[in-house]
Design an enzyme around this catalytic site. Structure first.
Site, PDB file in Angstrom:
ATOM      1  CG  LEU A   5      -9.789  -1.019   0.745  1.00  0.00           C
ATOM      2  CD1 LEU A   5      -9.262  -2.012  -0.285  1.00  0.00           C
ATOM      3  CD2 LEU A   5     -10.608   0.077   0.074  1.00  0.00           C
ATOM      4  CG  ASP A   6      -6.029  -0.269   1.677  1.00  0.00           C
ATOM      5  OD1 ASP A   6      -5.526  -1.197   1.019  1.00  0.00           O
ATOM      6  OD2 ASP A   6      -6.441   0.779   1.163  1.00  0.00           O
ATOM      7  CD  GLU A   7      -9.790  -1.000   8.380  1.00  0.00           C
ATOM      8  OE1 GLU A   7     -10.210  -1.815   9.223  1.00  0.00           O
ATOM      9  OE2 GLU A   7     -10.347   0.077   8.131  1.00  0.00           O
ATOM     10  CG  HIS A  11      -1.995   1.060   1.125  1.00  0.00           C
ATOM     11  ND1 HIS A  11      -1.766   2.375   1.469  1.00  0.00           N
ATOM     12  CD2 HIS A  11      -3.267   0.994   0.705  1.00  0.00           C
ATOM     13  CE1 HIS A  11      -2.877   3.075   1.268  1.00  0.00           C
ATOM     14  NE2 HIS A  11      -3.794   2.256   0.810  1.00  0.00           N
TER      15      HIS A  11
END
Length: 299
Positions: free
Chosen positions: A243-245, A208
């Site tokens: 998402l993105d976690e 990311h």
């Protein structure tokens, strides 16, 4: 695969034909290390590296990674798996034996930006990333020439929100066909569906382009520039439905200043992304990561 890479892999496999690894997590209590050590000794295995951690010696979770040499490991491996089950049950362990000789098979997903892909390919060519890069999948043609130049199969599969399920069905078919062990999203700019993630739990490594949890989502460098940040970074993590976690594997940062514009921030960011993703992938293939809840223990 060129001759040099093939030679590097064959040498690695010969040097590690008797090398094994054991990852364990379980409720902490006395006797865990002793039981594991006695078990390995019973197979004439010599422990050459051991790392352990407890969240709390009184009622916490215990984690350990052991690397060992065991003469005739290939012939003993199946029996070791079977016999260790009794110890694992006694200590309520989650555990995994891996054999270093068996290189993990990777699929790399990429879109238009190739810097992370190129870093992984360079590490692989130099013998510093010991995995079998079985194929590269992309929703653009940009990477075809460089990938096929290394005799790695390249698959162009268009993907967007309107045809996502169709694209993923084709991707999952390829992953099964190539018997893939893990997936690297090297700046693959598509959101994966819950079904795709369910098929590959803790096996999808993403990079990311920001220092999570800051600047989640699109256009992070533009938003970082607008905020006048003094540090930018990158985060590699396992992919989950949030998402993105997902569990964070590795992060890094670089100091920036008022003289840096959006383009220079992106250039600095790409450098960080390359190194962070490469480290995360190496740690994964070296069995240095244990996922616990939404965190990682990295040995």
């Amino acid at each position: 695969m060129n001759a040099f890479i093939k030679e590097q892999i064959e040498l690695f496999q010969e040097q590690n034909k008797n090398r094994g690894r054991l990852l364990v997590s379980c409720p902490d209590q006395p006797g865990i290390v002793s039981a594991i050590s006695k078990f390995l000794f019973s197979y004439n295995a010599n422990i050459i590296e051991s790392s352990q951690y407890s969240t709390n010696p009184e009622g916490g979770i215990f984690f350990i990674r052991i690397e060992f040499e065991c003469p005739g490991l290939k012939d003993k491996a199946k029996d070791m798996d079977t016999q260790f089950s009794d110890i694992a049950e006694n200590f309520s362990m989650e555990w995994k034996f891996t054999h270093v000789y068996n290189l993990k098979k990777a699929a790399i997903f990429v879109s238009k930006e190739l810097h992370c892909l190129l870093e992984l390919l360079w590490e692989w060519q130099s013998g510093d990333l010991m995995a079998d890069i079985a194929l590269v999948i992309s929703n653009h043609e940009n990477a075809r020439e460089v990938v096929e130049g290394l005799n790695i199969p390249f698959y162009y599969i268009p993907a967007n929100k309107d045809i996502r399920q169709q694209a993923e069905a084709e991707q999952l078919k390829l992953l099964k066909e190539y018997d893939i062990d893990f997936i690297v999203l090297a700046r693959y700019m598509q959101i994966l569906t819950p079904n795709f993630i369910k098929e590959n739990p803790n096996k999808i490594i993403n990079i990311h382009h920001s220092f999570l949890p800051a600047f989640v989502g699109a256009r992070p460098y533009e938003r970082a520039f607008d905020r006048g940040v003094k540090l930018i970074g990158a985060t590699s993590h396992y992919v989950t439905n949030d998402l993105d976690e997902g569990p964070i594997i590795e992060q890094d940062i670089s100091r920036v200043g008022h003289h840096d514009n959006v383009d220079s921030l992106k250039k600095i960011g790409r450098r960080i992304e390359r190194s962070v993703l490469a480290r995360a992938v190496k740690w994964h293939i070296q069995d240095r990561i244990i996922v616990h809840q939404n965190k990682t223990i990295v040995f």
